[in-house]
Design a protein around this motif. Structure first.
Motif, short mmCIF file in Angstrom:
data_model
loop_
_atom_site.label_atom_id
_atom_site.label_comp_id
_atom_site.label_asym_id
_atom_site.label_seq_id
_atom_site.Cartn_x
_atom_site.Cartn_y
_atom_site.Cartn_z
N ARG A 13 0.82 -1.21 0.00
CA ARG A 13 0.00 0.00 0.00
C ARG A 13 0.86 1.27 0.00
O ARG A 13 1.92 1.31 0.64
CB ARG A 13 -0.90 0.02 1.24
CG ARG A 13 -1.71 -1.26 1.44
CD ARG A 13 -2.88 -1.37 0.51
NE ARG A 13 -3.61 -2.62 0.69
CZ ARG A 13 -4.49 -2.84 1.67
NH1 ARG A 13 -4.76 -1.90 2.55
NH2 ARG A 13 -5.10 -4.01 1.76
N SER A 15 0.31 3.75 1.69
CA SER A 15 0.34 4.25 3.07
C SER A 15 1.52 3.70 3.86
O SER A 15 1.79 4.16 4.98
CB SER A 15 -0.96 3.86 3.78
OG SER A 15 -1.06 2.44 3.86
N GLY A 16 2.21 2.69 3.31
CA GLY A 16 3.31 2.06 4.03
C GLY A 16 2.95 0.71 4.61
O GLY A 16 3.79 0.05 5.22
N ALA A 45 6.61 7.03 3.61
CA ALA A 45 5.99 6.77 4.92
C ALA A 45 6.65 5.57 5.58
O ALA A 45 7.09 4.63 4.91
CB ALA A 45 4.50 6.49 4.73
#
Length: 234
Positions: A13, A15-16, A45
C-alpha cells in the motif's frame, strides 16, 4: 515484469502497509515476494510489515525482511515458527533507529534466544550522527513462546533489566505513560508472563539452541559489563 498478480500487488500500500498475512505459505511464495519487494519502490511513509500467520521459520522471515526497502517502523511476526533470532539480527540492527514495534508472540522462542534479542535491542551503539543511543524498539510482544520469565529477568544485565516494563500502565506503541519515562526508555513487554509449556518434541533441540544463543549473548553482554582497569594493583 512483476512476479505478483494484480491482486497481490494490492498488498503493498502507498500508506506504508505491507500486508503479507497468509501470503507466504510455501517456499515459492517466499521467493516470489522477495523478488517483488526488491523491485518495489516503497513510499516515504514508515512501513508496517505484517507477516503473521504464515508458519515462517526464522530464515524465511529474514529473507523477506531483508528484501524490504524503505524505513521500517513495525514488524508483525506473531503466529509463526520462529525459533532463533540470529537470522533476523542483521535486519534489526539495520533498522535500529526506526523500528519501534516487534511482534513475536506465538512462536517457538526460548529463554536464551529471548535474552539474546533483548541484549541486541538494549545495547548502546553509535547513531548515524555519532551520538550514543539505544534501539528505537520500545514495544516487544513475546507472549506464548517457551520463555522462563524469571530466569530471563535474573540473567539480564541491570541496565537492560530496569528498562523492561512488564506491567500494563496503559502505554501504547506510540505513547509511554510509565513513571520516569523521560529518563528511562522502556521496552514494553506486557503479557510476557503468559508462556507455553515446552512440548516434548522440542526438548532435545532446546539444549543446542541454548548453547548457540549463549555464545551470542557472551559477545553482546560485554557491552554491558563494567570495564576493569588493566593496570596492576600494588
Amino acid at each position: 515484469m512483476s512476479p505478483l498478480t494484480s491482486s497481490e500487488l494490492e498488498r503493498l500500500r502507498p500508506s506504508g502497509l505491507v500486508y503479507l498475512v497468509g501470503a507466504l505459505r510455501t517456499r515459492q511464495d517466499v521467493y516470489r515476494w522477495c523478488q517483488a519487494l526488491r523491485q518495489w519502490q516503497p513510499p516515504r511513509a514508515p512501513l508496517r510489515v505484517h507477516m503473521e500467520h504464515n508458519s515462517l521459520d526464522e530464515h524465511a522471515a529474514a529473507e523477506i525482511l531483508e528484501a524490504v526497502g524503505g524505513t521500517v517502523q513495525a514488524v508483525y511476526l506473531h503466529h509463526n515458527e520462529i525459533r532463533d533470532m540470529e537470522p533476523l539480527g542483521t535486519f534489526i540492527e539495520k533498522h535500529s533507529e526506526t523500528l519501534q514495534e516487534l511482534h513475536l508472540s506465538h512462536n517457538r522462542l526460548y529463554t536464551a534466544e529471548t535474552k539474546a534479542l533483548l541484549l541486541q535491542i538494549g545495547c548502546t551503539r553509535l547513531s548515524s550522527d555519532a551520538t550514543e543511543t539505544t534501539s528505537s524498539c520500545s514495544w516487544l510482544r513475546l507472549e506464548f513462546n517457551y520463555i522462563d520469565v524469571a530466569e530471563l529477568m535474573r540473567n539480564l544485565p541491570p541496565p537492560i533489566r530496569q528498562r523492561i516494563q512488564l506491567d500494563d500502565c496503559g502505554c501504547t506503541p506510540g505513547r509511554c505513560y510509565c513513571k520516569r519515562r523521560r529518563y528511562l526508555k522502556r521496552i514494553h513487554c506486557k503479557l510476557l508472563a503468559m508462556q507455553r509449556a515446552i512440548p516434548p518434541e522440542d526438548r532435545p533441540q532446546r539444549h543446542q539452541l541454548q548453547s548457540e544463543a549463549a555464545a551470542r549473548q557472551g559477545r553482546l553482554q560485554l557491552d554491558h559489563e563494567p570495564r576493569e582497569d588493566s593496570g596492576t594493583a600494588i
